[in-house]
Design a protein around this motif. Structure first.
Motif, PDB file in Angstrom:
ATOM      1  N   LEU A   1      -1.446  -4.586  -4.769  1.00 50.00           N
ATOM      2  CA  LEU A   1      -1.357  -3.618  -3.678  1.00 50.00           C
ATOM      3  C   LEU A   1       0.067  -3.534  -3.144  1.00 50.00           C
ATOM      4  CD1 LEU A   1      -4.684  -4.255  -1.712  1.00 50.00           C
ATOM      5  CD2 LEU A   1      -4.153  -2.389  -3.289  1.00 50.00           C
ATOM      6  N   HIS A   2       0.782  -4.645  -3.133  1.00 50.48           N
ATOM      7  CA  HIS A   2       2.190  -4.609  -2.723  1.00 50.48           C
ATOM      8  C   HIS A   2       2.997  -3.748  -3.700  1.00 50.48           C
ATOM      9  CE1 HIS A   2       1.637  -8.858  -0.759  1.00 50.48           C
ATOM     10  NE2 HIS A   2       0.881  -7.930  -0.204  1.00 50.48           N
ATOM     11  N   ARG A   3       2.731  -3.917  -4.982  1.00 51.76           N
ATOM     12  CA  ARG A   3       3.429  -3.090  -5.979  1.00 51.76           C
ATOM     13  C   ARG A   3       3.131  -1.607  -5.740  1.00 51.76           C
ATOM     14  NH1 ARG A   3       2.124  -7.608  -9.738  1.00 51.76           N
ATOM     15  NH2 ARG A   3       4.148  -8.551 -10.282  1.00 51.76           N
ATOM     16  N   ALA A   4       1.881  -1.334  -5.424  1.00 54.67           N
ATOM     17  CA  ALA A   4       1.497   0.054  -5.150  1.00 54.67           C
ATOM     18  C   ALA A   4       2.227   0.589  -3.917  1.00 54.67           C
ATOM     19  CB  ALA A   4      -0.014   0.139  -4.943  1.00 54.67           C
TER      20      ALA A   4
ATOM     21  N   MET B   1       5.761   1.381  -4.824  1.00 55.97           N
ATOM     22  CA  MET B   1       5.845   2.631  -5.567  1.00 55.97           C
ATOM     23  C   MET B   1       5.803   3.827  -4.623  1.00 55.97           C
ATOM     24  SD  MET B   1       3.255   1.668  -8.719  1.00 55.97           S
ATOM     25  CE  MET B   1       3.257   3.310  -9.427  1.00 55.97           C
ATOM     26  N   ALA B   2       4.878   3.765  -3.674  1.00 55.70           N
ATOM     27  CA  ALA B   2       4.753   4.878  -2.729  1.00 55.70           C
ATOM     28  C   ALA B   2       5.993   5.014  -1.859  1.00 55.70           C
ATOM     29  CB  ALA B   2       3.513   4.687  -1.864  1.00 55.70           C
ATOM     30  N   LYS B   3       6.515   3.876  -1.400  1.00 51.44           N
ATOM     31  CA  LYS B   3       7.715   3.905  -0.558  1.00 51.44           C
ATOM     32  C   LYS B   3       8.924   4.438  -1.335  1.00 51.44           C
ATOM     33  CE  LYS B   3       6.432   1.811   3.408  1.00 51.44           C
ATOM     34  NZ  LYS B   3       6.751   2.271   4.778  1.00 51.44           N
ATOM     35  N   ALA B   4       8.946   4.191  -2.656  1.00 43.40           N
ATOM     36  CA  ALA B   4      10.062   4.635  -3.486  1.00 43.40           C
ATOM     37  C   ALA B   4       9.944   6.103  -3.877  1.00 43.40           C
ATOM     38  CB  ALA B   4      10.156   3.773  -4.743  1.00 43.40           C
ATOM     39  N   GLY B   5       8.851   6.755  -3.483  1.00 44.57           N
ATOM     40  CA  GLY B   5       8.723   8.182  -3.730  1.00 44.57           C
ATOM     41  C   GLY B   5       7.595   8.584  -4.642  1.00 44.57           C
ATOM     42  N   ASP B   6       6.968   7.617  -5.324  1.00 42.71           N
ATOM     43  CA  ASP B   6       5.857   7.936  -6.225  1.00 42.71           C
ATOM     44  C   ASP B   6       4.535   7.721  -5.508  1.00 42.71           C
ATOM     45  OD1 ASP B   6       4.149   8.428  -8.304  1.00 42.71           O
ATOM     46  OD2 ASP B   6       4.800   6.748  -9.562  1.00 42.71           O
TER      47      ASP B   6
ATOM     48  N   PRO C   1       1.562   9.531  -5.555  1.00 45.87           N
ATOM     49  CA  PRO C   1       0.350   9.560  -6.386  1.00 45.87           C
ATOM     50  C   PRO C   1       0.218   8.336  -7.291  1.00 45.87           C
ATOM     51  CG  PRO C   1       1.424  11.708  -6.359  1.00 45.87           C
ATOM     52  CD  PRO C   1       2.374  10.756  -5.695  1.00 45.87           C
ATOM     53  N   GLY C   2       1.337   7.908  -7.899  1.00 45.46           N
ATOM     54  CA  GLY C   2       1.278   6.737  -8.772  1.00 45.46           C
ATOM     55  C   GLY C   2       0.931   5.479  -8.003  1.00 45.46           C
ATOM     56  N   GLY C   3       1.517   5.312  -6.828  1.00 50.21           N
ATOM     57  CA  GLY C   3       1.225   4.142  -6.010  1.00 50.21           C
ATOM     58  C   GLY C   3      -0.225   4.109  -5.567  1.00 50.21           C
ATOM     59  N   LEU C   4      -0.739   5.270  -5.169  1.00 52.74           N
ATOM     60  CA  LEU C   4      -2.131   5.333  -4.719  1.00 52.74           C
ATOM     61  C   LEU C   4      -3.089   5.035  -5.860  1.00 52.74           C
ATOM     62  CD1 LEU C   4      -4.098   5.876  -2.453  1.00 52.74           C
ATOM     63  CD2 LEU C   4      -3.934   8.331  -2.964  1.00 52.74           C
ATOM     64  N   ALA C   5      -2.807   5.574  -7.044  1.00 51.52           N
ATOM     65  CA  ALA C   5      -3.675   5.309  -8.197  1.00 51.52           C
ATOM     66  C   ALA C   5      -3.647   3.825  -8.556  1.00 51.52           C
ATOM     67  CB  ALA C   5      -3.218   6.157  -9.391  1.00 51.52           C
ATOM     68  N   HIS C   6      -2.465   3.225  -8.514  1.00 53.86           N
ATOM     69  CA  HIS C   6      -2.341   1.796  -8.829  1.00 53.86           C
ATOM     70  C   HIS C   6      -3.150   0.971  -7.825  1.00 53.86           C
ATOM     71  CE1 HIS C   6      -0.122  -1.585 -10.737  1.00 53.86           C
ATOM     72  NE2 HIS C   6      -0.329  -2.162  -9.554  1.00 53.86           N
ATOM     73  N   ALA C   7      -3.063   1.314  -6.545  1.00 53.21           N
ATOM     74  CA  ALA C   7      -3.786   0.575  -5.512  1.00 53.21           C
ATOM     75  C   ALA C   7      -5.289   0.693  -5.695  1.00 53.21           C
ATOM     76  CB  ALA C   7      -3.379   1.087  -4.135  1.00 53.21           C
ATOM     77  N   ARG C   8      -5.763   1.883  -5.995  1.00 59.42           N
ATOM     78  CA  ARG C   8      -7.204   2.085  -6.130  1.00 59.42           C
ATOM     79  C   ARG C   8      -7.753   1.380  -7.363  1.00 59.42           C
ATOM     80  NH1 ARG C   8      -7.463   8.406  -3.996  1.00 59.42           N
ATOM     81  NH2 ARG C   8      -7.451   7.861  -1.768  1.00 59.42           N
ATOM     82  N   ARG C   9      -6.972   1.322  -8.433  1.00 59.29           N
ATOM     83  CA  ARG C   9      -7.418   0.564  -9.613  1.00 59.29           C
ATOM     84  C   ARG C   9      -7.529  -0.924  -9.289  1.00 59.29           C
ATOM     85  NH1 ARG C   9      -3.880   4.079 -12.392  1.00 59.29           N
ATOM     86  NH2 ARG C   9      -2.228   2.486 -12.371  1.00 59.29           N
ATOM     87  N   ALA C  10      -6.542  -1.453  -8.562  1.00 59.46           N
ATOM     88  CA  ALA C  10      -6.568  -2.874  -8.194  1.00 59.46           C
ATOM     89  C   ALA C  10      -7.760  -3.180  -7.294  1.00 59.46           C
ATOM     90  CB  ALA C  10      -5.260  -3.249  -7.508  1.00 59.46           C
ATOM     91  N   TRP C  11      -8.026  -2.293  -6.354  1.00 55.66           N
ATOM     92  CA  TRP C  11      -9.158  -2.470  -5.435  1.00 55.66           C
ATOM     93  C   TRP C  11     -10.478  -2.423  -6.191  1.00 55.66           C
ATOM     94  CZ3 TRP C  11      -9.952  -3.832  -0.487  1.00 55.66           C
ATOM     95  CH2 TRP C  11     -11.170  -3.487   0.131  1.00 55.66           C
ATOM     96  N   ALA C  12     -10.623  -1.467  -7.096  1.00 56.62           N
ATOM     97  CA  ALA C  12     -11.872  -1.313  -7.840  1.00 56.62           C
ATOM     98  C   ALA C  12     -12.125  -2.492  -8.769  1.00 56.62           C
ATOM     99  CB  ALA C  12     -11.839  -0.011  -8.640  1.00 56.62           C
ATOM    100  N   ALA C  13     -11.063  -3.111  -9.257  1.00 53.95           N
ATOM    101  CA  ALA C  13     -11.213  -4.227 -10.197  1.00 53.95           C
ATOM    102  C   ALA C  13     -11.663  -5.511  -9.518  1.00 53.95           C
ATOM    103  CB  ALA C  13      -9.894  -4.472 -10.927  1.00 53.95           C
TER     104      ALA C  13
ATOM    105  N   ALA D   1       1.269   5.627   3.184  1.00 53.95           N
ATOM    106  CA  ALA D   1       2.592   5.823   2.591  1.00 53.95           C
ATOM    107  C   ALA D   1       2.557   6.919   1.528  1.00 53.95           C
ATOM    108  CB  ALA D   1       3.101   4.505   1.987  1.00 53.95           C
ATOM    109  N   ALA D   2       1.479   6.966   0.753  1.00 56.67           N
ATOM    110  CA  ALA D   2       1.358   7.988  -0.296  1.00 56.67           C
ATOM    111  C   ALA D   2       1.279   9.391   0.320  1.00 56.67           C
ATOM    112  CB  ALA D   2       0.126   7.709  -1.149  1.00 56.67           C
ATOM    113  N   ARG D   3       0.558   9.524   1.429  1.00 61.87           N
ATOM    114  CA  ARG D   3       0.473  10.833   2.087  1.00 61.87           C
ATOM    115  C   ARG D   3       1.848  11.263   2.604  1.00 61.87           C
ATOM    116  NH1 ARG D   3      -4.286   8.582   4.263  1.00 61.87           N
ATOM    117  NH2 ARG D   3      -3.195   8.145   6.229  1.00 61.87           N
TER     118      ARG D   3
END
Length: 359
Positions: A309-312, A315-320, A322-334, A354-356
């Motif tokens: 989630l920190h990585r996600a 990613m969001a803070k760096a400008g990505d 959608p990518g950060g949000l997708a990464h976070a949701r995959r980690a949460w679902a797993a 942050a993604a919004r």
């Protein structure tokens, strides 16, 4: 109980106990307690436990019912039964046994779900509050209450329990425990990005109590760093992190120690990973994430999700976004449902926010 304030008043009157008598057991005035009874103020856990203790001197049944009311709707019948069994049997564990039991809760917190831990810990708190007759027992209760706060479902409820833990720690007159309870509560709230003014106050209290290096002071300094990050003050956040690192050099827990009361290198790296993700500073953030993953015991899968989630968030803070949000949701679902925690949920929401903002 639908109206806890009214129930407190009724129980107090039936027991023939004055408001002034109960006020001496809390940090609140008799007038404030009167407002609680009238429903104009909240019956916080420390207030209800003070009533439970005072009224228990007249009626053990009333005390156990009130203690269960503070804990909430989690197996109340079982809690009351345990309290009665201990009271009627006259059985009292030694202070050393209670300390060992609370140490085990600290270890369990790291590896099992909050719901299971909360029910067991609540049951022990009902019994423990009958035995608060020494500074050592107050210190043990303070640590247990802090852990209990970490198992609750929302920051507001947790703050109530942290306040109760602070009161208990002060009753113990154990400086190390007083600092640790405040520092642990501060980093718990600040890491989650929740109630930053309260986190700041707890951290300031811990730091003011003693300048001696300790795990409590370390966590208070890290809380200061996260509060500063949450307020957008990068310079203050980095300065507090550097102060915390110096304390860590003197107080680090052994690498193999797994406990909520411990801060080994992997956990310090986890605190720093979230801090630098929140600040959007990639290089120190990635280094902290690498350290956390390399040093963390393999059994602590929930904390591996923290790092993802920190990585996600980074990613969001760096400008990505959608990518950060997708990464976070995959980690949460797993992560299995019973391994999810309030803290992880709040970090996920921070990624979403942050993604919004970056979308």
């Amino acid at each position: 109980m639908d109206d806890l304030g009214a129930q407190l008043r009724q129980a107090r009157i039936e027991a023939g106990v004055t408001l002034a008598s109960i006020a001496t057991r809390t940090c609140y005035s008799a007038s404030h307690l009167s407002n609680v009874e009238a429903g104009r103020r909240t019956a916080t856990p420390d207030i209800v436990l003070a009533y439970a203790r005072a009224l228990g001197e007249a009626d053990v049944r009333r005390r156990d019912l009130l203690a269960a009311a503070t804990i909430g709707p989690i197996a109340a019948n079982e809690l009351i039964r345990n309290g009665f069994t201990a009271a009627l049997a006259g059985h009292r564990d030694s202070a050393d046994r209670w300390r060992d039991r609370v140490d085990q809760y600290g270890r369990d917190y790291m590896e099992i779900g909050a719901d299971s831990l909360q029910t067991r810990l609540a049951s022990d708190l009902v019994v423990m509050q009958q035995q608060l007759d020494s500074p050592t027992m107050w210190a043990t209760a303070a640590r247990a209450l802090t852990t209990y706060g970490k198992t609750t479902k929302d920051p507001t409820e947790a703050i109530g329990w942290y306040h109760t833990a602070r009161v208990a720690a002060d009753r113990s007159d154990d400086l190390a425990v007083r600092v640790w309870v405040r520092g642990r509560a501060a980093i718990a709230l600040a890491y989650e990005g929740a109630a930053l003014p309260v986190a700041q106050r707890y951290a300031d209290e811990a730091i003011a109590l003693s300048d001696r290096p300790s795990l409590g002071r370390l966590q208070a300094l890290m809380a200061r760093a996260h509060v500063a990050a949450g307020r957008g003050d990068t310079a203050a956040a980095i300065a507090a992190d550097e102060d915390a690192q110096r304390v860590f050099d003197h107080t680090a827990s052994p690498d193999g120690e797994i406990s909520d009361a411990a801060v080994p290198a992997w956990r310090m790296a986890t605190f720093r990973s979230m801090l630098y993700a929140r600040l959007g500073l990639i290089q120190p953030g990635e280094q902290a994430q690498t350290d956390a993953d390399r040093l963390r015991p393999t059994s602590l899968t929930r904390f591996a999700t923290h790092i993802e989630l920190h990585r996600a968030l980074m990613m969001a803070k760096a400008g990505d976004g959608p990518g950060g949000l997708a990464h976070a949701r995959r980690a949460w679902a797993a992560l299995p449902t019973n391994r999810r925690s309030q803290t992880l949920g709040l970090v996920l929401r921070e990624v979403e926010k942050a993604a919004r903002q970056r979308h």
